[in-house]
Scaffold this motif. Structure first.
Motif, PDB file in Angstrom:
ATOM      1  N   MET A 149     -13.851  -5.195  10.755  1.00 21.31           N
ATOM      2  CA  MET A 149     -13.313  -5.505   9.444  1.00 21.31           C
ATOM      3  C   MET A 149     -12.144  -4.554   9.136  1.00 21.31           C
ATOM      4  SD  MET A 149     -15.419  -5.532   5.917  1.00 21.31           S
ATOM      5  CE  MET A 149     -14.803  -6.399   4.534  1.00 21.31           C
ATOM      6  N   ALA A 150     -11.043  -5.106   8.690  1.00 21.19           N
ATOM      7  CA  ALA A 150      -9.847  -4.313   8.382  1.00 21.19           C
ATOM      8  C   ALA A 150     -10.046  -3.519   7.096  1.00 21.19           C
ATOM      9  CB  ALA A 150      -8.638  -5.230   8.248  1.00 21.19           C
ATOM     10  N   LYS A 151      -9.422  -2.335   7.065  1.00 27.44           N
ATOM     11  CA  LYS A 151      -9.482  -1.516   5.856  1.00 27.44           C
ATOM     12  C   LYS A 151      -8.629  -2.147   4.774  1.00 27.44           C
ATOM     13  CE  LYS A 151     -10.222   3.032   7.859  1.00 27.44           C
ATOM     14  NZ  LYS A 151      -9.700   4.389   7.975  1.00 27.44           N
ATOM     15  N   ALA A 152      -9.081  -2.027   3.535  1.00 27.86           N
ATOM     16  CA  ALA A 152      -8.279  -2.466   2.384  1.00 27.86           C
ATOM     17  C   ALA A 152      -7.530  -1.249   1.871  1.00 27.86           C
ATOM     18  CB  ALA A 152      -9.178  -3.044   1.300  1.00 27.86           C
ATOM     19  N   TRP A 153      -6.214  -1.288   1.948  1.00 29.95           N
ATOM     20  CA  TRP A 153      -5.395  -0.175   1.499  1.00 29.95           C
ATOM     21  C   TRP A 153      -5.091  -0.329   0.015  1.00 29.95           C
ATOM     22  CZ3 TRP A 153      -5.769   3.543   4.771  1.00 29.95           C
ATOM     23  CH2 TRP A 153      -5.928   3.265   6.129  1.00 29.95           C
ATOM     24  N   ALA A 154      -5.014   0.782  -0.673  1.00 32.22           N
ATOM     25  CA  ALA A 154      -4.850   0.789  -2.125  1.00 32.22           C
ATOM     26  C   ALA A 154      -3.442   0.355  -2.533  1.00 32.22           C
ATOM     27  CB  ALA A 154      -5.158   2.176  -2.678  1.00 32.22           C
ATOM     28  N   LYS A 155      -3.379  -0.222  -3.714  1.00 34.51           N
ATOM     29  CA  LYS A 155      -2.114  -0.644  -4.334  1.00 34.51           C
ATOM     30  C   LYS A 155      -2.107  -0.146  -5.778  1.00 34.51           C
ATOM     31  CE  LYS A 155      -3.050  -4.946  -3.686  1.00 34.51           C
ATOM     32  NZ  LYS A 155      -4.021  -5.656  -2.976  1.00 34.51           N
ATOM     33  N   ALA A 156      -0.957  -0.274  -6.425  1.00 32.35           N
ATOM     34  CA  ALA A 156      -0.825   0.142  -7.825  1.00 32.35           C
ATOM     35  C   ALA A 156      -1.833  -0.579  -8.716  1.00 32.35           C
ATOM     36  CB  ALA A 156       0.595  -0.112  -8.313  1.00 32.35           C
ATOM     37  N   SER A 157      -2.068  -1.850  -8.456  1.00 29.04           N
ATOM     38  CA  SER A 157      -3.016  -2.611  -9.280  1.00 29.04           C
ATOM     39  C   SER A 157      -4.431  -2.050  -9.146  1.00 29.04           C
ATOM     40  CB  SER A 157      -2.987  -4.095  -8.913  1.00 29.04           C
ATOM     41  OG  SER A 157      -3.303  -4.275  -7.537  1.00 29.04           O
ATOM     42  N   ASP A 158      -4.778  -1.535  -7.965  1.00 26.57           N
ATOM     43  CA  ASP A 158      -6.099  -0.917  -7.773  1.00 26.57           C
ATOM     44  C   ASP A 158      -6.192   0.373  -8.574  1.00 26.57           C
ATOM     45  OD1 ASP A 158      -7.014  -2.840  -5.824  1.00 26.57           O
ATOM     46  OD2 ASP A 158      -5.693  -1.851  -4.378  1.00 26.57           O
ATOM     47  N   LEU A 159      -5.133   1.184  -8.538  1.00 26.08           N
ATOM     48  CA  LEU A 159      -5.137   2.431  -9.303  1.00 26.08           C
ATOM     49  C   LEU A 159      -5.318   2.127 -10.786  1.00 26.08           C
ATOM     50  CD1 LEU A 159      -3.259   5.648  -8.910  1.00 26.08           C
ATOM     51  CD2 LEU A 159      -3.096   4.524 -11.097  1.00 26.08           C
ATOM     52  N   ARG A 160      -4.559   1.194 -11.303  1.00 23.59           N
ATOM     53  CA  ARG A 160      -4.642   0.847 -12.728  1.00 23.59           C
ATOM     54  C   ARG A 160      -6.062   0.380 -13.089  1.00 23.59           C
ATOM     55  NH1 ARG A 160      -0.160  -1.440 -13.225  1.00 23.59           N
ATOM     56  NH2 ARG A 160       0.772   0.064 -14.620  1.00 23.59           N
ATOM     57  N   ARG A 161      -6.606  -0.524 -12.293  1.00 25.14           N
ATOM     58  CA  ARG A 161      -7.949  -1.066 -12.561  1.00 25.14           C
ATOM     59  C   ARG A 161      -9.014   0.023 -12.508  1.00 25.14           C
ATOM     60  NH1 ARG A 161     -11.467  -2.389  -8.765  1.00 25.14           N
ATOM     61  NH2 ARG A 161      -9.870  -2.471  -7.149  1.00 25.14           N
TER      62      ARG A 161
END
Length: 117
Positions: A1-13
């Motif tokens: 399974m591939a890693k999910a890398w963080a994005k700005a929307s993840d930080l905000r949430r």
């Protein structure tokens, strides 16, 4: 399974899910704060600056040197640390947010003794 890398929307949430956090503009960035700012997000959404204790900063920059680096000025000496979001997994981002959030919580004001007389 591939890693999910963080994005700005993840930080905000994730930041807004932490107790008492509000979002507001801060110069050319977006700040997330409780009693104090604990993370700011760059306008391009690529990086965020976290407020860690100096020892926490040293740990993050050692363990994940590809993701974390001290801010290169006096703020960096106070623990402010830049993270490249695309180099963090969601759990790593959550951990960094929780660590920084703990420093932004209000401290109880010490009561001054009343003067007698």
């Amino acid at each position: 399974m591939a890693k999910a890398w963080a994005k700005a929307s993840d930080l905000r949430r994730l930041a807004l899910a932490l107790n008492g956090t509000t979002e507001a503009p801060h110069f050319d960035r977006t700040a997330f704060k409780v009693a104090r700012i604990y993370v700011t997000l760059a306008t391009d959404g690529e990086t965020a600056n976290f407020k860690f204790a100096p020892d926490e900063q040293a740990l993050k920059c050692t363990v994940a040197a590809d993701a974390f680096t001290p801010v290169p000025n006096a703020f960096g000496k106070q623990g402010w640390t830049t993270a490249t979001l695309s180099k963090l997994t969601i759990p790593e981002l959550q951990s960094a947010l929780e660590m920084a959030h703990a420093h932004a919580l209000p401290t109880k004001a010490k009561r001054k003794p009343r003067a007698s007389g």
